[in-house]
Motif scaffolding. Structure first.
Motif, PDB file in Angstrom:
ATOM      1  N   LEU A 299      14.214 -16.870   0.808  1.00 20.83           N
ATOM      2  CA  LEU A 299      13.370 -18.019   1.138  1.00 20.83           C
ATOM      3  C   LEU A 299      13.870 -19.292   0.460  1.00 20.83           C
ATOM      4  O   LEU A 299      13.787 -20.383   1.035  1.00 20.83           O
ATOM      5  N   ARG A 300      14.390 -19.175  -0.740  1.00 20.98           N
ATOM      6  CA  ARG A 300      14.944 -20.355  -1.421  1.00 20.98           C
ATOM      7  C   ARG A 300      16.204 -20.842  -0.716  1.00 20.98           C
ATOM      8  O   ARG A 300      16.438 -22.044  -0.590  1.00 20.98           O
ATOM      9  N   TRP A 301      17.037 -19.904  -0.274  1.00 27.84           N
ATOM     10  CA  TRP A 301      18.255 -20.292   0.429  1.00 27.84           C
ATOM     11  C   TRP A 301      17.938 -20.945   1.776  1.00 27.84           C
ATOM     12  O   TRP A 301      18.627 -21.869   2.191  1.00 27.84           O
ATOM     13  N   CYS A 302      16.905 -20.437   2.441  1.00 28.22           N
ATOM     14  CA  CYS A 302      16.545 -21.012   3.740  1.00 28.22           C
ATOM     15  C   CYS A 302      16.044 -22.444   3.596  1.00 28.22           C
ATOM     16  O   CYS A 302      16.338 -23.307   4.426  1.00 28.22           O
ATOM     17  N   GLY A 303      15.259 -22.708   2.542  1.00 25.10           N
ATOM     18  CA  GLY A 303      14.707 -24.041   2.344  1.00 25.10           C
ATOM     19  C   GLY A 303      13.778 -24.422   3.485  1.00 25.10           C
ATOM     20  O   GLY A 303      13.096 -23.580   4.071  1.00 25.10           O
ATOM     21  N   SER A 304      13.750 -25.692   3.822  1.00 26.28           N
ATOM     22  CA  SER A 304      12.867 -26.191   4.884  1.00 26.28           C
ATOM     23  C   SER A 304      13.634 -26.579   6.137  1.00 26.28           C
ATOM     24  O   SER A 304      13.063 -27.146   7.066  1.00 26.28           O
TER      25      SER A 304
ATOM     26  N   LYS B   2      15.814 -26.090   9.694  1.00 27.83           N
ATOM     27  CA  LYS B   2      15.721 -25.194  10.846  1.00 27.83           C
ATOM     28  C   LYS B   2      16.883 -24.207  10.823  1.00 27.83           C
ATOM     29  O   LYS B   2      17.980 -24.534  10.363  1.00 27.83           O
ATOM     30  N   PRO B   3      16.661 -22.993  11.349  1.00 29.72           N
ATOM     31  CA  PRO B   3      17.750 -22.019  11.358  1.00 29.72           C
ATOM     32  C   PRO B   3      18.850 -22.437  12.321  1.00 29.72           C
ATOM     33  O   PRO B   3      18.583 -23.008  13.382  1.00 29.72           O
ATOM     34  N   GLY B   4      20.076 -22.136  11.958  1.00 22.72           N
ATOM     35  CA  GLY B   4      21.198 -22.421  12.831  1.00 22.72           C
ATOM     36  C   GLY B   4      21.261 -21.441  13.983  1.00 22.72           C
ATOM     37  O   GLY B   4      20.517 -20.455  14.035  1.00 22.72           O
ATOM     38  N   PRO B   5      22.164 -21.662  14.931  1.00 22.37           N
ATOM     39  CA  PRO B   5      22.248 -20.774  16.103  1.00 22.37           C
ATOM     40  C   PRO B   5      22.632 -19.343  15.755  1.00 22.37           C
ATOM     41  O   PRO B   5      22.146 -18.404  16.386  1.00 22.37           O
TER      42      PRO B   5
ATOM     43  N   ILE C 177      20.934  -0.292  13.481  1.00 28.20           N
ATOM     44  CA  ILE C 177      21.414  -1.557  14.038  1.00 28.20           C
ATOM     45  C   ILE C 177      20.443  -2.679  13.697  1.00 28.20           C
ATOM     46  O   ILE C 177      20.854  -3.790  13.320  1.00 28.20           O
ATOM     47  N   GLN C 178      19.133  -2.397  13.816  1.00 27.07           N
ATOM     48  CA  GLN C 178      18.127  -3.407  13.492  1.00 27.07           C
ATOM     49  C   GLN C 178      18.239  -3.847  12.041  1.00 27.07           C
ATOM     50  O   GLN C 178      18.225  -5.042  11.728  1.00 27.07           O
ATOM     51  N   GLN C 179      18.368  -2.880  11.125  1.00 26.39           N
ATOM     52  CA  GLN C 179      18.474  -3.219   9.713  1.00 26.39           C
ATOM     53  C   GLN C 179      19.786  -3.963   9.412  1.00 26.39           C
ATOM     54  O   GLN C 179      19.808  -4.871   8.579  1.00 26.39           O
ATOM     55  N   SER C 180      20.856  -3.598  10.115  1.00 23.86           N
ATOM     56  CA  SER C 180      22.128  -4.291   9.924  1.00 23.86           C
ATOM     57  C   SER C 180      22.029  -5.754  10.360  1.00 23.86           C
ATOM     58  O   SER C 180      22.549  -6.656   9.683  1.00 23.86           O
ATOM     59  N   LEU C 181      21.361  -6.009  11.472  1.00 26.23           N
ATOM     60  CA  LEU C 181      21.170  -7.382  11.936  1.00 26.23           C
ATOM     61  C   LEU C 181      20.347  -8.186  10.931  1.00 26.23           C
ATOM     62  O   LEU C 181      20.648  -9.361  10.667  1.00 26.23           O
ATOM     63  N   LEU C 182      19.323  -7.561  10.353  1.00 24.09           N
ATOM     64  CA  LEU C 182      18.493  -8.256   9.375  1.00 24.09           C
ATOM     65  C   LEU C 182      19.275  -8.542   8.089  1.00 24.09           C
ATOM     66  O   LEU C 182      19.088  -9.592   7.465  1.00 24.09           O
ATOM     67  N   VAL C 183      20.145  -7.631   7.696  1.00 23.44           N
ATOM     68  CA  VAL C 183      20.990  -7.877   6.528  1.00 23.44           C
ATOM     69  C   VAL C 183      21.930  -9.053   6.799  1.00 23.44           C
ATOM     70  O   VAL C 183      22.164  -9.902   5.916  1.00 23.44           O
ATOM     71  N   LEU C 184      22.458  -9.134   8.017  1.00 18.13           N
ATOM     72  CA  LEU C 184      23.313 -10.266   8.380  1.00 18.13           C
ATOM     73  C   LEU C 184      22.530 -11.578   8.346  1.00 18.13           C
ATOM     74  O   LEU C 184      23.073 -12.623   7.959  1.00 18.13           O
ATOM     75  N   VAL C 185      21.256 -11.519   8.747  1.00 17.13           N
ATOM     76  CA  VAL C 185      20.406 -12.716   8.653  1.00 17.13           C
ATOM     77  C   VAL C 185      20.256 -13.136   7.193  1.00 17.13           C
ATOM     78  O   VAL C 185      20.314 -14.325   6.864  1.00 17.13           O
TER      79      VAL C 185
ATOM     80  N   LEU D 180      22.389 -12.551   4.755  1.00 14.04           N
ATOM     81  CA  LEU D 180      23.656 -13.069   4.258  1.00 14.04           C
ATOM     82  C   LEU D 180      23.991 -14.429   4.853  1.00 14.04           C
ATOM     83  O   LEU D 180      24.685 -15.234   4.217  1.00 14.04           O
ATOM     84  N   ALA D 181      23.505 -14.691   6.070  1.00 18.01           N
ATOM     85  CA  ALA D 181      23.808 -15.969   6.723  1.00 18.01           C
ATOM     86  C   ALA D 181      23.145 -17.137   6.020  1.00 18.01           C
ATOM     87  O   ALA D 181      23.670 -18.260   6.044  1.00 18.01           O
ATOM     88  N   ALA D 182      21.997 -16.906   5.368  1.00 23.00           N
ATOM     89  CA  ALA D 182      21.277 -17.995   4.701  1.00 23.00           C
ATOM     90  C   ALA D 182      22.068 -18.575   3.532  1.00 23.00           C
ATOM     91  O   ALA D 182      22.310 -19.796   3.487  1.00 23.00           O
ATOM     92  N   PRO D 183      22.532 -17.776   2.554  1.00 22.60           N
ATOM     93  CA  PRO D 183      23.327 -18.370   1.462  1.00 22.60           C
ATOM     94  C   PRO D 183      24.684 -18.882   1.933  1.00 22.60           C
ATOM     95  O   PRO D 183      25.206 -19.856   1.391  1.00 22.60           O
ATOM     96  N   LEU D 184      25.264 -18.218   2.954  1.00 23.88           N
ATOM     97  CA  LEU D 184      26.553 -18.676   3.468  1.00 23.88           C
ATOM     98  C   LEU D 184      26.418 -20.065   4.085  1.00 23.88           C
ATOM     99  O   LEU D 184      27.271 -20.937   3.867  1.00 23.88           O
ATOM    100  N   ASN D 185      25.340 -20.264   4.831  1.00 25.15           N
ATOM    101  CA  ASN D 185      25.107 -21.575   5.431  1.00 25.15           C
ATOM    102  C   ASN D 185      24.889 -22.638   4.351  1.00 25.15           C
ATOM    103  O   ASN D 185      25.385 -23.767   4.448  1.00 25.15           O
ATOM    104  N   ARG D 186      24.144 -22.285   3.283  1.00 24.74           N
ATOM    105  CA  ARG D 186      23.925 -23.224   2.185  1.00 24.74           C
ATOM    106  C   ARG D 186      25.251 -23.562   1.476  1.00 24.74           C
ATOM    107  O   ARG D 186      25.501 -24.714   1.113  1.00 24.74           O
ATOM    108  N   PHE D 187      26.107 -22.548   1.304  1.00 22.12           N
ATOM    109  CA  PHE D 187      27.398 -22.769   0.652  1.00 22.12           C
ATOM    110  C   PHE D 187      28.288 -23.684   1.485  1.00 22.12           C
ATOM    111  O   PHE D 187      28.904 -24.628   0.965  1.00 22.12           O
ATOM    112  N   LEU D 188      28.376 -23.414   2.794  1.00 23.97           N
ATOM    113  CA  LEU D 188      29.211 -24.226   3.667  1.00 23.97           C
ATOM    114  C   LEU D 188      28.694 -25.657   3.755  1.00 23.97           C
ATOM    115  O   LEU D 188      29.480 -26.610   3.799  1.00 23.97           O
ATOM    116  N   LYS D 189      27.377 -25.796   3.759  1.00 19.41           N
ATOM    117  CA  LYS D 189      26.798 -27.140   3.802  1.00 19.41           C
ATOM    118  C   LYS D 189      27.120 -27.900   2.525  1.00 19.41           C
ATOM    119  O   LYS D 189      27.412 -29.100   2.554  1.00 19.41           O
ATOM    120  N   GLY D 190      27.072 -27.207   1.387  1.00 16.61           N
ATOM    121  CA  GLY D 190      27.422 -27.848   0.136  1.00 16.61           C
ATOM    122  C   GLY D 190      28.884 -28.257   0.090  1.00 16.61           C
ATOM    123  O   GLY D 190      29.239 -29.315  -0.453  1.00 16.61           O
TER     124      GLY D 190
END
Length: 335
Positions: free
Chosen positions: A60-65, A67-70, A310-318, A320-330
């Motif tokens: 939740l901290r990584w997501c911030g406020s 909107k989610p990316g595609p 498969i469902q749990q794997s997709l959620l794990v990717l979600v 991981l995508a949050a901190p990765l997006n924050r890192f790339l944005k930084g």
């Protein structure tokens, strides 16, 4: 944060809690191989609670406020489609397990999808308002359940299996489940994703599970672990005065929680898909129904364990995508 944002945060938290609590009453067929003794279940559940709290707070901290990316939106949409299909399968099995008169799978699908479509069309805020009375009914159901079997409960029924840290850690890892509703929380209320609400929700579910485990074992004794739906078995045993069968009332409340959960998943899918701006109007609703129906037919009576993986794997990717997006944005904003 203004009063309106606080109210939206509470509504989103209530809605997520109602969805998360469903599995406390309707034991998922197939997700767990057996029902654990109360002592083992509570200790392993405490480890799961701690891990889930840490994961969701950081998420939740990584997501911030923002909107989610595609990428995150598509991953979460795929996980939600699988989640709806699996939950509908579990709900249909539970209904036919507890009801003497069986209901055709097609009719069950029509009723559930109709209710979920209406709930998703009404919107997240309407679902949040509906979750309040359903949670109140669930609390009353637990109190009545305990009162109705109070004469049959004995502390001597509690089992004392040998436990050690390594075995509990293995059990907690093997039974760990990442609920989609917790990952939906920052998208339902972007300004409320600070972590405390997720920790409170997870704690409330853990306490409910612990209470029901103690209640079940104190009532059923060693037979508790052999039940596929232990809470329903307790409901069948309980009675108050002339009311000897209260299980139908309890089941009605639990199925309301189930409908809230399915509606939340549908609403979450539609909200995320609308953010992608791929289609407008009623198309996201029909897309959600079509995708879930196709997935349901593909998974039904097939390898549901693979679908769950498969469902749990997709959620794990979600996650991981949050901190990765924050890192790339930084990195992009760095001088």
């Amino acid at each position: 944060m203004n009063h309106e944002s606080i109210f939206e945060q509470k509504q989103a938290g209530t809605l997520v809690l109602a969805a998360f609590l469903t599995d406390s009453f309707i034991q998922p067929f197939g997700r767990q191989t057996e029902v654990l003794p109360a002592r083992t279940a509570i200790l392993a559940g405490a480890l799961q609670f701690a891990v889930l709290c840490v994961v969701t707070v950081f998420y939740l901290r990584w997501c911030g406020s923002e909107k989610p990316g595609p990428v995150r939106s598509l991953l979460l949409c795929g996980a939600l489609v699988l989640s709806i299909a699996l939950e509908v399968i579990q709900g249909e099995r539970f209904y036919n397990y507890v009801m003497q008169q069986q209901l055709a799978a097609l009719l069950f699908l029509v009723l559930v999808f109709g209710a979920a479509y209406y709930g998703a069309f009404a919107g997240v805020q309407a679902l949040g308002r509906a979750a309040w009375p359903v949670l109140a009914l669930a609390a009353v159901s637990v109190l009545v359940l305990g009162w109705s079997v109070s004469g049959q409960m004995q502390f001597s029924h509690l089992q004392t299996p040998a436990t050690n840290t390594a075995a509990l850690a293995r059990l907690a890892f093997a039974r760990f489940y990442l609920p989609p509703e917790l990952l939906l929380l920052p998208f339902l209320c972007p300004e409320g994703g600070k972590g405390r609400s997720a920790a409170k929700i997870t704690g409330a579910v853990f306490l409910t599970n612990s209470l029901l485990a103690l209640l079940g074992e104190m009532t059923l004794g060693s037979a508790y672990t052999s039940e596929s739906q232990p809470v329903y078995t307790i409901a069948r045993l309980g009675g108050l005065s002339v009311f000897r069968r209260l299980d139908a009332l309890h089941v009605g409340v639990w199925l309301l929680l189930f409908l809230i959960k399915i509606s939340l998943y549908f609403a979450g899918f539609i909200k995320l898909w609308q953010n992608l701006k791929c289609c407008k109007g009623h198309w996201p609703y029909w897309l959600a129904l079509g995708a879930v129906l196709v997935t349901f037919l593909a998974v039904w009576n097939q390898n549901e364990a693979a679908a769950m993986a498969i469902q749990q794997s997709l959620l794990v990717l979600v996650l991981l995508a949050a901190p990765l997006n924050r890192f790339l944005k930084g990195r992009r904003n760095a001088p």
